[in-house]
Design a protein around this motif. Sequence first.
Motif, PDB file in Angstrom:
ATOM      1  N   GLU A 240      -8.320  33.465 -39.886  1.00  0.00           N
ATOM      2  CA  GLU A 240      -9.452  32.857 -40.580  1.00  0.00           C
ATOM      3  C   GLU A 240      -9.284  31.356 -40.646  1.00  0.00           C
ATOM      4  O   GLU A 240     -10.236  30.595 -40.456  1.00  0.00           O
ATOM      5  N   LYS A 241      -8.071  30.914 -40.905  1.00  0.00           N
ATOM      6  CA  LYS A 241      -7.825  29.473 -40.948  1.00  0.00           C
ATOM      7  C   LYS A 241      -8.172  28.850 -39.617  1.00  0.00           C
ATOM      8  O   LYS A 241      -8.862  27.827 -39.548  1.00  0.00           O
ATOM      9  N   ILE A 242      -7.654  29.469 -38.570  1.00  0.00           N
ATOM     10  CA  ILE A 242      -7.881  28.900 -37.235  1.00  0.00           C
ATOM     11  C   ILE A 242      -9.363  28.899 -36.907  1.00  0.00           C
ATOM     12  O   ILE A 242      -9.897  27.915 -36.366  1.00  0.00           O
ATOM     13  N   ASN A 243     -10.055  29.952 -37.278  1.00  0.00           N
ATOM     14  CA  ASN A 243     -11.487  29.995 -36.988  1.00  0.00           C
ATOM     15  C   ASN A 243     -12.246  28.933 -37.753  1.00  0.00           C
ATOM     16  O   ASN A 243     -13.191  28.333 -37.231  1.00  0.00           O
ATOM     17  N   ALA A 244     -11.837  28.690 -38.983  1.00  0.00           N
ATOM     18  CA  ALA A 244     -12.511  27.644 -39.752  1.00  0.00           C
ATOM     19  C   ALA A 244     -12.325  26.283 -39.102  1.00  0.00           C
ATOM     20  O   ALA A 244     -13.271  25.488 -38.982  1.00  0.00           O
ATOM     21  N   ARG A 245     -11.091  26.018 -38.645  1.00  0.00           N
ATOM     22  CA  ARG A 245     -10.844  24.739 -37.980  1.00  0.00           C
ATOM     23  C   ARG A 245     -11.649  24.624 -36.702  1.00  0.00           C
ATOM     24  O   ARG A 245     -12.151  23.555 -36.346  1.00  0.00           O
TER      25      ARG A 245
ATOM     26  N   ARG B 118     -16.377  22.246 -46.636  1.00  0.00           N
ATOM     27  CA  ARG B 118     -17.117  22.797 -45.504  1.00  0.00           C
ATOM     28  C   ARG B 118     -16.333  23.895 -44.836  1.00  0.00           C
ATOM     29  O   ARG B 118     -16.863  24.925 -44.465  1.00  0.00           O
ATOM     30  N   SER B 119     -15.063  23.640 -44.687  1.00  0.00           N
ATOM     31  CA  SER B 119     -14.230  24.631 -44.022  1.00  0.00           C
ATOM     32  C   SER B 119     -14.280  25.947 -44.766  1.00  0.00           C
ATOM     33  O   SER B 119     -14.342  27.018 -44.162  1.00  0.00           O
ATOM     34  N   GLY B 165      -1.098  26.481 -33.808  1.00  0.00           N
ATOM     35  CA  GLY B 165      -2.111  27.175 -34.595  1.00  0.00           C
ATOM     36  C   GLY B 165      -3.052  26.233 -35.316  1.00  0.00           C
ATOM     37  O   GLY B 165      -3.605  25.295 -34.738  1.00  0.00           O
ATOM     38  N   SER B 166      -3.212  26.490 -36.595  1.00  0.00           N
ATOM     39  CA  SER B 166      -4.192  25.708 -37.347  1.00  0.00           C
ATOM     40  C   SER B 166      -3.730  24.269 -37.517  1.00  0.00           C
ATOM     41  O   SER B 166      -4.549  23.352 -37.654  1.00  0.00           O
ATOM     42  N   TYR B 167      -2.397  24.047 -37.506  1.00  0.00           N
ATOM     43  CA  TYR B 167      -1.905  22.672 -37.631  1.00  0.00           C
ATOM     44  C   TYR B 167      -2.330  21.854 -36.433  1.00  0.00           C
ATOM     45  O   TYR B 167      -2.744  20.696 -36.553  1.00  0.00           O
ATOM     46  N   LEU B 168      -2.217  22.471 -35.276  1.00  0.00           N
ATOM     47  CA  LEU B 168      -2.617  21.770 -34.064  1.00  0.00           C
ATOM     48  C   LEU B 168      -4.099  21.420 -34.107  1.00  0.00           C
ATOM     49  O   LEU B 168      -4.501  20.310 -33.732  1.00  0.00           O
ATOM     50  N   LEU B 169      -4.893  22.349 -34.582  1.00  0.00           N
ATOM     51  CA  LEU B 169      -6.331  22.080 -34.645  1.00  0.00           C
ATOM     52  C   LEU B 169      -6.638  21.010 -35.691  1.00  0.00           C
ATOM     53  O   LEU B 169      -7.542  20.186 -35.488  1.00  0.00           O
ATOM     54  N   ASP B 170      -5.901  21.034 -36.791  1.00  0.00           N
ATOM     55  CA  ASP B 170      -6.045  19.963 -37.770  1.00  0.00           C
ATOM     56  C   ASP B 170      -5.802  18.612 -37.137  1.00  0.00           C
ATOM     57  O   ASP B 170      -6.583  17.668 -37.281  1.00  0.00           O
ATOM     58  N   GLU B 171      -4.683  18.525 -36.438  1.00  0.00           N
ATOM     59  CA  GLU B 171      -4.332  17.267 -35.794  1.00  0.00           C
ATOM     60  C   GLU B 171      -5.379  16.856 -34.776  1.00  0.00           C
ATOM     61  O   GLU B 171      -5.714  15.673 -34.657  1.00  0.00           O
TER      62      GLU B 171
END
Lengths: 313, 216
Positions: A240-245, B118-119, B165-171
């Motif tokens: 879910e986190k990844i999808n939100a990003r 938003r997220s 993962g999500s860290y990479l997308l954050d960056e």
Amino acid sequence: MEPTRSSDAGSGNSGTYTPEIAESIRFEEEIQSLMRENTMHPGLEPPPVGGGGSSFTALLGLPANQAVELLHEPESEESPAVAIASASGGEMWRFRLRDPKALTLPSGCSPTFPSNAALVERAARLSVFATEDSPEAASVPSHSGDRSTKPKAEPADSDSQPICPIPGERPQRPAKRKEADKGNKVKGPAKKTKSAEEGSAKGAEENTSGSGEKLPYVHVRARRGQATDSHSLAERARREKINARMKLLQELVPGCSKISGTALVLDEIINHVQSLQRQVEVLSMRLAAVNPRIDFSGLDSFLSAEHRCTPTS
Amino acid sequence: MPRLLSLYLAFPITTMQASNTFKQAFLKRMLLGLQLAGVSSKCMTIQERKSAIKLSADVAMACARGSTNWSRAIVTDLSKQEKNKVLLRSILGKDFERLIKPCHHTWKIPRSKKILKRSFRECSRRRKGLRAPHGLATSVLARVLVKKRTQVLKRLIPGGEYLDGSYLLDETLDYAISLRAQVDLMQRLSKAFEASKLGSHNVCTLQARGDSYADK
């Protein structure tokens, strides 16, 4: 999950306790084993084995009103919580519980409160609730190191059903969940939010909308018809986190919102970033071609004037 | 007086954008870097000048952004070459030490609350939507494709190979926003410089250039 979280007793299912009696007994035993193993943190002392079991039923023996009052009381005060980490076999979930002493103050009923804390912790492990306010947001950075270990939940936790007390203690169920709701906080800002399609979707909504205001805590609830063991819960949270990003990135890159599918969206993102980097190269070449004529004599006065006027806009 | 800046900041905000403080700090740092790199001198080849300008732009972007993974990676990578180190130190001052210092990797990028909200809205909205039925083969294929792209992305983002993962997308999100601001600033700078070059053959001050730029 149970549909009602109100404090009125007597609401709930009838006749569904028979298969869950055994489970509650297992639950009780696990609590006792938890208490025995929990020697890591000095704040929590394992109560005597017999006392553990008796206090469990003692909690359930409370009338509904008293239990609810007991739970509401610590909610009003902002006492700092005692951090308790479950020690059972590689368990990585951490919870913050209200100070047990504070909890006993209003009611003064249960002397062996730490076992109730473990019960609450256990309840929270199955369904973790976010609180509206997160006064511990400041402690988030200190626990950010735990976040990476968060997805590893207890492997032995196979209970997929919400905790159902033994018959006769039905009114305690909403009270207990209230306690789990208000008394537990998950350390670390792992943002896992899931809806509950079975049960109080409204409660989930208000929790997620409430937690959207600040740095929220994890709000994990299993969806109907899906596996609810901790591994898949954590995985689903991660996804879910990844999808939100990915959604955010789709908004950033122009023309990407129509595309569906992670791989294609990633393609677009990569193209976008590469094009931006190439543009930087081209522009720096342009600036290099133009530059020798530039005089920076006015630069000092420009920069000092910048300092003088406040850089707010 | 800072008309250059005021016009710069009045750029219409369409999607997510870098903050104004970031842009201000970026511009200041970039001009300082350009001056210190000595790009006005005639003794450089055009390649040297270009790389000096690019270095100054990247360093300015990293410094203005603060302490994120990619910004520290930029500064660290640039300072690996000895000839850059002196220049970096003079541009950044005490920020150099702060950016070079090793830091906890699990530190979260301070993102605006708006984006976080938003997220979460997206997250809750998504849960209500339907999911495509996943067969085994399609999911395996999708996973392979995504994995390949993630590897490419890791090479693109500075310091990205250590993230996942999500860290990479954050960056990626953060870096893309900052890159966009960088491109924008460099476009305006080059337009201003070229306009001043055409406008007068004399050597102009930066303020005069700012005025002519603002008159457009």
